[in-house]
Design a protein around this motif. Structure first.
Motif, mmCIF file in Angstrom:
data_model
loop_
_atom_site.group_PDB
_atom_site.id
_atom_site.type_symbol
_atom_site.label_atom_id
_atom_site.label_comp_id
_atom_site.label_asym_id
_atom_site.label_seq_id
_atom_site.Cartn_x
_atom_site.Cartn_y
_atom_site.Cartn_z
ATOM 1 N N GLY A 87 3.832 9.053 4.155
ATOM 2 C CA GLY A 87 3.054 10.273 3.932
ATOM 3 C C GLY A 87 3.940 11.481 3.688
ATOM 4 N N MET A 88 5.094 11.533 4.371
ATOM 5 C CA MET A 88 6.038 12.623 4.120
ATOM 6 C C MET A 88 6.526 12.595 2.682
ATOM 7 N N GLY A 89 6.710 11.391 2.152
ATOM 8 C CA GLY A 89 7.086 11.300 0.744
ATOM 9 C C GLY A 89 5.992 11.795 -0.174
ATOM 10 N N GLY A 90 4.728 11.548 0.199
ATOM 11 C CA GLY A 90 3.615 12.050 -0.595
ATOM 12 C C GLY A 90 3.557 13.564 -0.625
ATOM 13 N N ALA A 91 4.005 14.197 0.466
ATOM 14 C CA ALA A 91 4.000 15.666 0.510
ATOM 15 C C ALA A 91 4.889 16.274 -0.565
ATOM 16 N N PHE A 92 5.873 15.518 -1.051
ATOM 17 C CA PHE A 92 6.759 16.039 -2.092
ATOM 18 C C PHE A 92 5.976 16.485 -3.318
ATOM 19 N N PHE A 93 4.968 15.720 -3.693
ATOM 20 C CA PHE A 93 4.257 15.983 -4.940
ATOM 21 C C PHE A 93 3.513 17.316 -4.925
ATOM 22 N N THR A 94 2.965 17.694 -3.771
ATOM 23 C CA THR A 94 2.117 18.897 -3.718
ATOM 24 C C THR A 94 2.715 20.038 -2.898
ATOM 25 N N LEU A 95 3.821 19.795 -2.202
ATOM 26 C CA LEU A 95 4.452 20.866 -1.430
ATOM 27 C C LEU A 95 5.854 21.200 -1.923
ATOM 28 N N VAL A 96 6.371 20.412 -2.863
ATOM 29 C CA VAL A 96 7.706 20.661 -3.402
ATOM 30 C C VAL A 96 7.681 20.705 -4.923
ATOM 31 N N SER A 97 7.209 19.624 -5.540
ATOM 32 C CA SER A 97 7.229 19.531 -6.998
ATOM 33 C C SER A 97 6.293 20.561 -7.635
ATOM 34 N N VAL A 98 5.016 20.481 -7.288
ATOM 35 C CA VAL A 98 4.015 21.443 -7.751
ATOM 36 C C VAL A 98 3.150 21.827 -6.559
ATOM 37 N N SER A 99 2.262 22.779 -6.755
ATOM 38 C CA SER A 99 1.413 23.250 -5.650
ATOM 39 C C SER A 99 -0.029 22.798 -5.797
ATOM 40 N N ALA A 100 -0.278 21.839 -6.665
ATOM 41 C CA ALA A 100 -1.642 21.391 -6.903
ATOM 42 C C ALA A 100 -1.671 19.875 -7.031
ATOM 43 N N PHE A 101 -2.815 19.307 -6.687
ATOM 44 C CA PHE A 101 -3.004 17.867 -6.756
ATOM 45 C C PHE A 101 -3.652 17.480 -8.070
ATOM 46 N N ALA A 106 0.803 -1.225 0.000
ATOM 47 C CA ALA A 106 0.000 0.000 0.000
ATOM 48 C C ALA A 106 0.837 1.277 0.000
ATOM 49 N N ILE A 107 2.123 1.198 -0.310
ATOM 50 C CA ILE A 107 2.957 2.406 -0.332
ATOM 51 C C ILE A 107 2.411 3.420 -1.332
ATOM 52 N N GLU A 108 1.943 2.935 -2.471
ATOM 53 C CA GLU A 108 1.377 3.830 -3.485
ATOM 54 C C GLU A 108 0.203 4.611 -2.925
ATOM 55 N N GLY A 109 -0.690 3.933 -2.210
ATOM 56 C CA GLY A 109 -1.830 4.622 -1.607
ATOM 57 C C GLY A 109 -1.420 5.593 -0.526
ATOM 58 N N GLN A 110 -0.388 5.265 0.247
ATOM 59 C CA GLN A 110 0.096 6.165 1.290
ATOM 60 C C GLN A 110 0.694 7.427 0.695
ATOM 61 N N LEU A 111 1.459 7.270 -0.367
ATOM 62 C CA LEU A 111 2.015 8.447 -1.047
ATOM 63 C C LEU A 111 0.901 9.322 -1.622
ATOM 64 N N LEU A 112 -0.058 8.689 -2.287
ATOM 65 C CA LEU A 112 -1.112 9.436 -2.962
ATOM 66 C C LEU A 112 -2.001 10.171 -1.971
ATOM 67 N N PHE A 113 -2.408 9.502 -0.902
ATOM 68 C CA PHE A 113 -3.270 10.167 0.072
ATOM 69 C C PHE A 113 -2.493 11.206 0.877
ATOM 70 N N GLY A 114 -1.184 10.977 1.050
ATOM 71 C CA GLY A 114 -0.347 11.993 1.687
ATOM 72 C C GLY A 114 -0.288 13.261 0.849
ATOM 73 N N ALA A 115 -0.160 13.095 -0.474
ATOM 74 C CA ALA A 115 -0.143 14.255 -1.375
ATOM 75 C C ALA A 115 -1.471 14.996 -1.335
ATOM 76 N N PHE A 116 -2.565 14.236 -1.327
ATOM 77 C CA PHE A 116 -3.902 14.852 -1.286
ATOM 78 C C PHE A 116 -4.112 15.612 0.025
ATOM 79 N N SER A 117 -3.785 14.996 1.137
ATOM 80 C CA SER A 117 -3.968 15.633 2.444
ATOM 81 C C SER A 117 -3.110 16.879 2.568
ATOM 82 N N ALA A 118 -1.885 16.822 2.040
ATOM 83 C CA ALA A 118 -0.975 17.955 2.139
ATOM 84 C C ALA A 118 -1.513 19.169 1.403
ATOM 85 N N VAL A 119 -2.017 18.962 0.176
ATOM 86 C CA VAL A 119 -2.494 20.116 -0.590
ATOM 87 C C VAL A 119 -3.775 20.679 -0.007
ATOM 88 N N LEU A 120 -4.626 19.815 0.513
ATOM 89 C CA LEU A 120 -5.892 20.283 1.072
ATOM 90 C C LEU A 120 -5.670 21.127 2.324
#
Length: 430
Positions: free
Chosen positions: A329-343, A161-175
Motif C-alpha cells: 500500500g505504501m508503494g501505491g501511495a507513490f502514484f497519488t502522493l508523489v507522482s501526481v496528486s490525482a487518481f 494481488a500486488i497490482e490490486g494492493q498498489l491500486l487500492f493504496g493509490a485510491f485510498s491515499a488520494v481520497l
C-alpha cells in the motif's frame, strides 16, 4: 568393481566439468553479439553524446562527458564477441562459465544499446544524475510491491494481488489525503487500503483453501473494477475536494547529498524513497536475523516441520499477508502522493505484475528484489527520457520497453530460480 569404478570416474568427471553442457547462454550471447555488430557497430549514430555528471552537487563541477557512439559501439561489439567466443569454447569443453561473464556481457550490451538510442535522438544531451534520479523514483511502487510479495511468498502464500494492493493504496491515499489535507494521513490510508485487499487474499487462500493464483487474479480484477467505478462516479465529479491530495515532501540529506553523482540520486529525494530504504533494510534484517524471520522461512519451506516445532503456521501466514498489504500500500501511495496528486483508473499500469517479476528475478531475497526493481524502474524512466529527447525508436516500442525487459529478465531464470518449496500450497493441520 571395474564397472563401479568406471561409473564413479564418470560422475567425478561430470562434477568437475559442470555435468550436462548448457548451450543456452552461449547461444544467446552469440546471437546478441552478432546483432550488435549491425546495430550499434555498423549503424552507430554519428552525433556525439553529451552526458552531464555534476548536476545537483554544489562543490563539484565537471564538464559533461563526451561519448562517441561509433567508438563506444565498436568497443562494446568487440567485448561481446570475445565473451560469446569464450562462452562457446568454455561450454564445449564441458566447463562452467565464470560468474563474471553474464554481468559483464549484459552491462556491455545494455550500455551499448543505451548509447546507440541516445545518439539517435534529435538532441543527444542529457544528465546522468537526472536519469538515475528518475529511475529510483519510478522504482518505488515496484520495490514496495516486491517487498510485499516477498513477505507473502517466503511464508508460503502466492501474492498475485500486488497490482490490486498498489491500486487500492493509490485510491485510498488520494481520497483520505484530499479530505484531510494531509499527505501523511493519505499514506496511512494507503497502508490500510493495502491491508484491506490483503485480507481478502488471506481469507480465501488460508481459511477457505482456494487456489491462491486464482484468488489473486480475481482480487486484481475486483479492485480495478471497484476503483474505476468510484473514480467515475465519485472522484471525478468532485475532483477539487476528493481527488486533489497534497504531495509528500522531499528533502536532501546534508553532506551525503553532495557526493558526486550518487549523492543527488540517493539522498535528495522524496520522503517515500527514504522510507523505502528503511523498509527494505528492516525486512532484510528481520528475515535473516530474527526468530520471526526463521519461522517465516521455515513455514515457507516446510510448514509441517514448523508446526511440529510449535509454530502456528496459518496465524503466521495471516500476519505476514496483512503486513505485506501494508508495505505494498505504501508503494501505491507513490502514484497519488508523489507522482501526481490525482487518481486515474488503472493508473498502476501493471506495475504490480512487474513487482512480482522483480521478486522472482531477485530470487526471493530483499536485496535481489530491490536490484531487479531498480532495473525495471530504469527501463521505465528511459522510455520517458528517450521520448523527450526525440528518439527515432517508435513510441509503441518504447512503451513496450519495461515489459520487454521484464520478460527477458524472468525468461533468463527459467530452470535456475527456485522459490520457497511450500509456496502456493495451503496448510491444513492434521
Amino acid at each position: 568393481m571395474s564397472v563401479v569404478a568406471t561409473q564413479n570416474t564418470k560422475v567425478s568427471a561430470e562434477t568437475e566439468t559442470g555435468g550436462v553442457k548448457n548451450w543456452k547462454n552461449p547461444v544467446i550471447y552469440t546471437v546478441l553479439a552478432l546483432l550488435s555488430v549491425f546495430l550499434i557497430g555498423i549503424r552507430a549514430p554519428e552525433k556525439t553524446i553529451s552526458l552531464g555528471i555534476s548536476d545537483g552537487v554544489r562543490w563539484f563541477q565537471a564538464e559533461p562527458l563526451q561519448i562517441n557512439p561509433q567508438v563506444y559501439g565498436w568497443v562494446a561489439v568487440v567485448i561481446m564477441l570475445a565473451l560469446a567466443a569464450y562462452a562457446l569454447v568454455t561450454t564445449n569443453t564441458g566447463k562452467l562459465l565464470g560468474r563474471w561473464v553474464a554481468p559483464l556481457f549484459w552491462l556491455t550490451f545494455v550500455t551499448g544499446l543505451l548509447v546507440w538510442a541516445i545518439g539517435s535522438t534529435a538532441k543527444p544531451s542529457l544528465s546522468l544524475v537526472s536519469l538515475l534520479t528518475g529511475a529510483v523514483a519510478l522504482s518505488i511502487p515496484m520495490i514496495f510491491g516486491s517487498m510485499g510479495g516477498l513477505l507473502c511468498e517466503r511464508s508460503g502464500i502466492v501474492n498475485i494481488a500486488i497490482e490490486g494492493q498498489l491500486l487500492f493504496g493509490a485510491f485510498s491515499a488520494v481520497l483520505v489525503g484530499s479530505l484531510t489535507g494531509s499527505p501523511w494521513a493519505g499514506l496511512l490510508a494507503a497502508m490500510a487500503g493495502g491491508v484491506l485487499v490483503s485480507s481478502i487474499l488471506a481469507l480465501f487462500s488460508i481459511k477457505y483453501l482456494v487456489d491462491q493464483v486464482i484468488v489473486g487474479v480475481v482480487v486484481n480484477v475486483l479492485v480495478s473494477g471497484l476503483t474505476g467505478f468510484l473514480f467515475a462516479r465519485v472522484l471525478q465529479p468532485n475532483a477539487p475536494t476528493l481527488n486533489s491530495a497534497p504531495k509528500l515532501p522531499g528533502f536532501e540529506i546534508p553532506v551525503l547529498s553532495q557526493i558526486p553523482v550518487i549523492g543527488p540520486v540517493l539522498f535528495d529525494q522524496n520522503v517515500l524513497v527514504y522510507l523505502m530504504y528503511f523498509v527494505v533494510g528492516l525486512i532484510w534484517f528481520a528475515l535473516n536475523k530474527t526468530k520471526w524471520g526463521l519461522r517465516t522461512r521455515a513455514v515457507g519451506e516446510h510448514p509441517k516441520a514448523a508446526d511440529t516445532l510449535g509454530v502456528n503456521v496459518n496465524r503466521l501466514r495471516l500476519m505476514n499477508v496483512l503486513l505485506a498489504g501494508a508495505v505494498a500500500g505504501m508503494g501505491g501511495a507513490f502514484f497519488t502522493l508523489v507522482s501526481v496528486s490525482a487518481f486515474n483508473s488503472d493508473m498502476t499500469a501493471g506495475q504490480g505484475y512487474i513487482a512480482l517479476a522483480a521478486l522472482i528475478f531477485g530470487r526471493w531475497t530483499p536485496v535481489g528484489a530491490l536490484s531487479a526493481a531498480l532495473l525495471f524502474g530504469f527501463s521505465l524512466n528511459l522510455q520517458f527520457v528517450l521520448s523527450i529527447l526525440g528518439t527515432q525508436v517508435p513510441t509503441e516500442l518504447l512503451a513496450m520497453l519495461p515489459y520487454l525487459v521484464t520478460i527477458f529478465a524472468v525468461a533468463g531464470l527459467v530452470g535456475r530460480s527456485r522459490g520457497p518449496a511450500a509456496v502456493g500450497t495451503p496448510y491444513v493441520k492434521e
